[in-house]
Design a protein around this motif. Sequence first.
Motif, PDB file in Angstrom:
ATOM      1  N   SER A 147      19.742  -1.635   1.322  1.00 47.31           N
ATOM      2  CA  SER A 147      18.899  -1.278   0.180  1.00 47.31           C
ATOM      3  C   SER A 147      17.504  -0.947   0.700  1.00 47.31           C
ATOM      4  N   VAL A 148      16.848  -0.025   0.040  1.00 47.59           N
ATOM      5  CA  VAL A 148      15.528   0.435   0.448  1.00 47.59           C
ATOM      6  C   VAL A 148      14.625   0.515  -0.786  1.00 47.59           C
ATOM      7  N   ASN A 149      13.381   0.007  -0.635  1.00 46.95           N
ATOM      8  CA  ASN A 149      12.363   0.114  -1.683  1.00 46.95           C
ATOM      9  C   ASN A 149      12.762  -0.560  -2.986  1.00 46.95           C
ATOM     10  N   VAL A 150      13.510  -1.644  -2.894  1.00 52.19           N
ATOM     11  CA  VAL A 150      13.859  -2.424  -4.076  1.00 52.19           C
ATOM     12  C   VAL A 150      13.667  -3.911  -3.768  1.00 52.19           C
ATOM     13  N   ASP A 151      13.471  -4.701  -4.826  1.00 47.12           N
ATOM     14  CA  ASP A 151      13.368  -6.154  -4.716  1.00 47.12           C
ATOM     15  C   ASP A 151      14.551  -6.791  -5.412  1.00 47.12           C
ATOM     16  N   PRO A 152      15.179  -7.813  -4.810  1.00 43.26           N
ATOM     17  CA  PRO A 152      16.282  -8.504  -5.489  1.00 43.26           C
ATOM     18  C   PRO A 152      15.758  -9.414  -6.595  1.00 43.26           C
ATOM     19  N   LEU A 153      16.513  -9.503  -7.678  1.00 48.22           N
ATOM     20  CA  LEU A 153      16.190 -10.391  -8.783  1.00 48.22           C
ATOM     21  C   LEU A 153      17.101 -11.605  -8.741  1.00 48.22           C
ATOM     22  N   PRO A 154      16.746 -12.705  -9.424  1.00 48.23           N
ATOM     23  CA  PRO A 154      17.607 -13.899  -9.405  1.00 48.23           C
ATOM     24  C   PRO A 154      19.022 -13.640  -9.897  1.00 48.23           C
ATOM     25  N   THR A 155      19.210 -12.605 -10.732  1.00 46.13           N
ATOM     26  CA  THR A 155      20.541 -12.295 -11.251  1.00 46.13           C
ATOM     27  C   THR A 155      21.417 -11.571 -10.247  1.00 46.13           C
ATOM     28  N   GLY A 156      20.831 -11.106  -9.133  1.00 44.20           N
ATOM     29  CA  GLY A 156      21.578 -10.310  -8.177  1.00 44.20           C
ATOM     30  C   GLY A 156      21.378  -8.824  -8.358  1.00 44.20           C
ATOM     31  N   HIS A 157      20.691  -8.418  -9.440  1.00 44.52           N
ATOM     32  CA  HIS A 157      20.362  -7.010  -9.629  1.00 44.52           C
ATOM     33  C   HIS A 157      19.143  -6.654  -8.776  1.00 44.52           C
ATOM     34  N   LEU A 158      18.878  -5.357  -8.723  1.00 47.37           N
ATOM     35  CA  LEU A 158      17.748  -4.862  -7.954  1.00 47.37           C
ATOM     36  C   LEU A 158      16.716  -4.243  -8.885  1.00 47.37           C
ATOM     37  N   ASN A 159      15.471  -4.404  -8.505  1.00 41.68           N
ATOM     38  CA  ASN A 159      14.370  -3.823  -9.251  1.00 41.68           C
ATOM     39  C   ASN A 159      13.544  -2.966  -8.293  1.00 41.68           C
ATOM     40  N   LEU A 160      12.896  -1.945  -8.815  1.00 39.31           N
ATOM     41  CA  LEU A 160      12.040  -1.146  -7.954  1.00 39.31           C
ATOM     42  C   LEU A 160      10.996  -2.028  -7.292  1.00 39.31           C
ATOM     43  N   ARG A 161      10.734  -1.778  -6.030  1.00 40.22           N
ATOM     44  CA  ARG A 161       9.776  -2.583  -5.279  1.00 40.22           C
ATOM     45  C   ARG A 161       8.400  -2.516  -5.940  1.00 40.22           C
ATOM     46  N   SER A 162       7.756  -3.669  -5.990  1.00 37.67           N
ATOM     47  CA  SER A 162       6.452  -3.762  -6.631  1.00 37.67           C
ATOM     48  C   SER A 162       5.419  -2.908  -5.906  1.00 37.67           C
ATOM     49  N   GLY A 163       4.506  -2.366  -6.675  1.00 39.22           N
ATOM     50  CA  GLY A 163       3.453  -1.567  -6.084  1.00 39.22           C
ATOM     51  C   GLY A 163       2.313  -2.440  -5.593  1.00 39.22           C
ATOM     52  N   TYR A 164       1.227  -1.818  -5.229  1.00 39.57           N
ATOM     53  CA  TYR A 164       0.064  -2.543  -4.731  1.00 39.57           C
ATOM     54  C   TYR A 164      -1.178  -1.749  -5.086  1.00 39.57           C
ATOM     55  N   GLU A 165      -2.321  -2.362  -4.957  1.00 38.62           N
ATOM     56  CA  GLU A 165      -3.585  -1.680  -5.204  1.00 38.62           C
ATOM     57  C   GLU A 165      -4.558  -2.004  -4.084  1.00 38.62           C
ATOM     58  N   LEU A 166      -5.440  -1.089  -3.795  1.00 37.20           N
ATOM     59  CA  LEU A 166      -6.412  -1.257  -2.729  1.00 37.20           C
ATOM     60  C   LEU A 166      -7.490  -2.252  -3.158  1.00 37.20           C
ATOM     61  N   ALA A 167      -7.710  -3.281  -2.342  1.00 33.05           N
ATOM     62  CA  ALA A 167      -8.738  -4.277  -2.633  1.00 33.05           C
ATOM     63  C   ALA A 167      -9.964  -4.087  -1.758  1.00 33.05           C
ATOM     64  N   VAL A 168      -9.753  -3.823  -0.483  1.00 37.52           N
ATOM     65  CA  VAL A 168     -10.872  -3.641   0.431  1.00 37.52           C
ATOM     66  C   VAL A 168     -10.425  -2.746   1.580  1.00 37.52           C
ATOM     67  N   GLU A 169     -11.303  -1.911   2.051  1.00 33.18           N
ATOM     68  CA  GLU A 169     -11.008  -1.025   3.172  1.00 33.18           C
ATOM     69  C   GLU A 169     -11.712  -1.524   4.427  1.00 33.18           C
ATOM     70  N   GLY A 170     -11.140  -1.205   5.576  1.00 37.74           N
ATOM     71  CA  GLY A 170     -11.745  -1.558   6.847  1.00 37.74           C
ATOM     72  C   GLY A 170     -11.596  -0.429   7.835  1.00 37.74           C
ATOM     73  N   THR A 171     -12.171  -0.621   8.999  1.00 40.11           N
ATOM     74  CA  THR A 171     -12.082   0.388  10.045  1.00 40.11           C
ATOM     75  C   THR A 171     -10.946   0.103  11.021  1.00 40.11           C
ATOM     76  N   ALA A 172     -10.658  -1.195  11.266  1.00 42.02           N
ATOM     77  CA  ALA A 172      -9.584  -1.571  12.201  1.00 42.02           C
ATOM     78  C   ALA A 172      -9.071  -2.958  11.824  1.00 42.02           C
ATOM     79  N   LEU A 173      -8.591  -3.093  10.597  1.00 39.20           N
ATOM     80  CA  LEU A 173      -8.107  -4.390  10.114  1.00 39.20           C
ATOM     81  C   LEU A 173      -6.864  -4.817  10.888  1.00 39.20           C
ATOM     82  N   ARG A 174      -6.842  -6.077  11.332  1.00 37.79           N
ATOM     83  CA  ARG A 174      -5.678  -6.566  12.072  1.00 37.79           C
ATOM     84  C   ARG A 174      -5.224  -7.951  11.623  1.00 37.79           C
TER      85      ARG A 174
END
Length: 411
Positions: A33-60
């Motif tokens: 499976s790709v780009n999905v998250d498993p649910l407790p029922t065994g079904h799949l849901n689209l993978r959760s998105g994200y939002e930019l919080a802070v930018e850096g030059t060389a975050l590690r």
Amino acid sequence: MAQPTPINRGPWPNGIDNRSNWRAVPGGSLRDSVNVDPLPTGHLNLRSGYELAVEGTALRGALAVGRFILLADGTSLRAFNVDTNTTTTLATIAGAGRFVGDLFNDELFFCTENQTLRFKDGVLRDWGVTTVSNQPVPTIGTGGLLAGEYQCAVTFVDAYGDEGGTVNPLVITVTDGASLDFTLPTPPSGGAVRLYVGPPQASTLFLQYEGSGTFSCSTVAQDTARLETDLMRSPVVADFVARLNGVIAQAEGKVLWLSAPLRPHLREAGRRFFQFAADIDGVVAAENGLFVLADQTYFISGVETDDPSQVTVFPHGGVRGSMVETPDNHAAWMTPYGLAKTTGQRLAPGSGTGMAALISAARFLPEPATSGASGVLELNGNQLVVSTMHRAEGDNPLRTSDYYEAEIVTP
């Protein structure tokens, strides 16, 4: 016209199965499976998105403490405040290498490539206190000391009241009516020097003076604080850091160092450490002990006591850096046989059998990896351990590979 074959969208309660042949994947399992998250029922849901919080030059790297997230961004150590969405540059650090730490009493203790630091409520300071490596040699003056051998030593105290370690006390022989006149070393900024002297022919040293500059010891007080940090050192720069109750563990190469109980800024150089046959690849606290990845997987209990014990959990190690604590007070990490998780039980007295289980080994085997990282995601009523790994050369020999059959027809 034939009806299209319906696409099975679940449930798949058994998750991914890459050990079975692709033609015979058991019911309740899927091949990949790709780009999905498993649910407790065994079904799949689209993978959760994200939002930019802070930018850096060389975050590690990122380490969380309270309402702050500390970021290693190139040569800058930055603190991101999640309430105000603002960042502050705290210090200059090494531009590459380690960035590891853990919480102890709601304070973050962490290492960069060449520093040991601590952070709480917006305040950054050194983790340890400088160890006194050379005792000041006093001159002999006139006073009220009795003839005999006197042991003396000094320690540094930082601006926060934490006392550092010291090397072996100096032994001075005097005659009746003498004094010991000291010129004390320079203390840390905002700190002080503590001078300890013991009675003649005694091994216990008592505090005689706290401050800086010079001091003349003409009598020995014996109703003051005793020297308790002799032969102790400041923390090492470590590859991994983990706290357990009143102790902080630091893994450096093949050695696991334990701090003094309830004194995280001190370690004993001659005891309270474990050495393994291979470099340590991870340390995590769970089940009131420490799980350690090295040549094998070990569990160490009683780390706060003078009688710790160690047992073997698995005859193999795991993926470097992949250990994580879970919200249910367990721990998980990636191994060549898939995800391992602690179970909270010991099936055989005196052994590690049953203390952790390879929860996916019968169905899913990951690709070999040289290192990785894991985190816990709580979403849609589910708790997920998410691992990302740097792939090694080759394939896991226990996995079933996909294959295709083709026929080439030439005219």
